[in-house]
Write a protein that holds these residues in place. Structure first.
Motif, PDB file in Angstrom:
ATOM      1  N   ASP A   1       0.885  -1.138   0.026  1.00  0.00           N
ATOM      2  CA  ASP A   1       0.037  -0.163  -0.057  1.00  0.00           C
ATOM      3  C   ASP A   1       0.884   1.395   0.093  1.00  0.00           C
ATOM      4  OD1 ASP A   1      -1.818   1.945   0.256  1.00  0.00           O
ATOM      5  OD2 ASP A   1      -2.759   0.967   2.001  1.00  0.00           O
ATOM      6  N   ILE A   2       1.395   1.704  -1.170  1.00  0.00           N
ATOM      7  CA  ILE A   2       2.121   2.610  -1.269  1.00  0.00           C
ATOM      8  C   ILE A   2       1.479   4.113  -0.886  1.00  0.00           C
ATOM      9  CG2 ILE A   2       3.817   4.193  -2.955  1.00  0.00           C
ATOM     10  CD1 ILE A   2       4.462   1.202  -4.236  1.00  0.00           C
ATOM     11  N   THR A   3       0.469   4.137  -1.512  1.00  0.00           N
ATOM     12  CA  THR A   3      -0.226   5.401  -0.918  1.00  0.00           C
ATOM     13  C   THR A   3      -0.310   5.721   0.300  1.00  0.00           C
ATOM     14  OG1 THR A   3      -2.019   4.835  -3.059  1.00  0.00           O
ATOM     15  CG2 THR A   3      -2.704   6.532  -1.368  1.00  0.00           C
ATOM     16  N   SER A   4      -0.861   4.955   1.143  1.00  0.00           N
ATOM     17  CA  SER A   4      -0.728   4.961   2.699  1.00  0.00           C
ATOM     18  C   SER A   4       0.702   5.448   3.106  1.00  0.00           C
ATOM     19  CB  SER A   4      -1.196   3.831   3.323  1.00  0.00           C
ATOM     20  OG  SER A   4      -2.782   3.725   3.137  1.00  0.00           O
ATOM     21  N   LEU A   5       1.603   4.866   2.847  1.00  0.00           N
ATOM     22  CA  LEU A   5       3.015   4.995   3.236  1.00  0.00           C
ATOM     23  C   LEU A   5       3.674   6.347   2.581  1.00  0.00           C
ATOM     24  CD1 LEU A   5       4.745   1.484   2.310  1.00  0.00           C
ATOM     25  CD2 LEU A   5       4.406   2.408   4.604  1.00  0.00           C
ATOM     26  N   ASN A   6       3.083   6.690   1.731  1.00  0.00           N
ATOM     27  CA  ASN A   6       3.417   8.087   1.104  1.00  0.00           C
ATOM     28  C   ASN A   6       2.778   9.162   1.959  1.00  0.00           C
ATOM     29  OD1 ASN A   6       4.903   7.009  -1.039  1.00  0.00           O
ATOM     30  ND2 ASN A   6       3.513   7.155  -2.609  1.00  0.00           N
ATOM     31  N   GLU A   7       1.446   8.911   2.263  1.00  0.00           N
ATOM     32  CA  GLU A   7       0.706   9.996   3.038  1.00  0.00           C
ATOM     33  C   GLU A   7       1.487   9.892   4.377  1.00  0.00           C
ATOM     34  OE1 GLU A   7      -3.537  10.045   5.098  1.00  0.00           O
ATOM     35  OE2 GLU A   7      -3.382   9.231   3.126  1.00  0.00           O
ATOM     36  N   VAL A   8       1.784   8.905   5.144  1.00  0.00           N
ATOM     37  CA  VAL A   8       2.420   9.157   6.421  1.00  0.00           C
ATOM     38  C   VAL A   8       3.739   9.754   6.368  1.00  0.00           C
ATOM     39  CG1 VAL A   8       3.513   7.658   8.202  1.00  0.00           C
ATOM     40  CG2 VAL A   8       1.236   6.858   7.385  1.00  0.00           C
ATOM     41  N   PHE A   9       4.510   9.340   5.461  1.00  0.00           N
ATOM     42  CA  PHE A   9       5.756  10.174   5.302  1.00  0.00           C
ATOM     43  C   PHE A   9       5.713  11.344   4.847  1.00  0.00           C
ATOM     44  CE2 PHE A   9       7.199   5.611   4.870  1.00  0.00           C
ATOM     45  CZ  PHE A   9       8.183   5.772   5.840  1.00  0.00           C
ATOM     46  N   ALA A  10       4.608  11.962   4.251  1.00  0.00           N
ATOM     47  CA  ALA A  10       4.554  13.242   3.759  1.00  0.00           C
ATOM     48  C   ALA A  10       4.161  14.188   5.125  1.00  0.00           C
ATOM     49  CB  ALA A  10       3.498  13.296   2.780  1.00  0.00           C
ATOM     50  N   ARG A  11       3.274  13.471   5.800  1.00  0.00           N
ATOM     51  CA  ARG A  11       2.683  14.294   7.134  1.00  0.00           C
ATOM     52  C   ARG A  11       4.005  14.143   8.012  1.00  0.00           C
ATOM     53  NH1 ARG A  11      -2.903  11.211   8.764  1.00  0.00           N
ATOM     54  NH2 ARG A  11      -4.333  12.055   6.799  1.00  0.00           N
TER      55      ARG A  11
END
Length: 74
Positions: A19-29
């Protein structure tokens, strides 16, 4: 700025299901929190509801190193 907490178990789950979308979101936050002067904590939660802090980041370099380690296994 408030600290940001990353649940290590969720990160591992997202790695397993790719789930790259969720990982990207966490790291962006997390990056926004660090840029704003906060810290990012890695927390592992147990089944009984207790949790403990695994690590803490206060620099973008530390976060980037962790991010690279997470994405390495995708």
């Amino acid at each position: 700025m408030e600290d940001y907490i990353i649940n290590v178990g969720k990160v591992e789950e997202w790695q397993m299901i790719n789930d790259i979308t969720s990982l990207n979101e966490v790291f962006a936050r997390a990056k926004r929190v660090l840029v704003g002067g906060g810290t990012v904590a890695l927390v592992r939660e147990q089944r009984d509801g207790s949790s403990w802090k695994v690590d803490e980041f206060s620099s973008l370099d530390d976060l980037e190193t962790y991010r690279e380690n997470v994405y390495k296994y995708l």
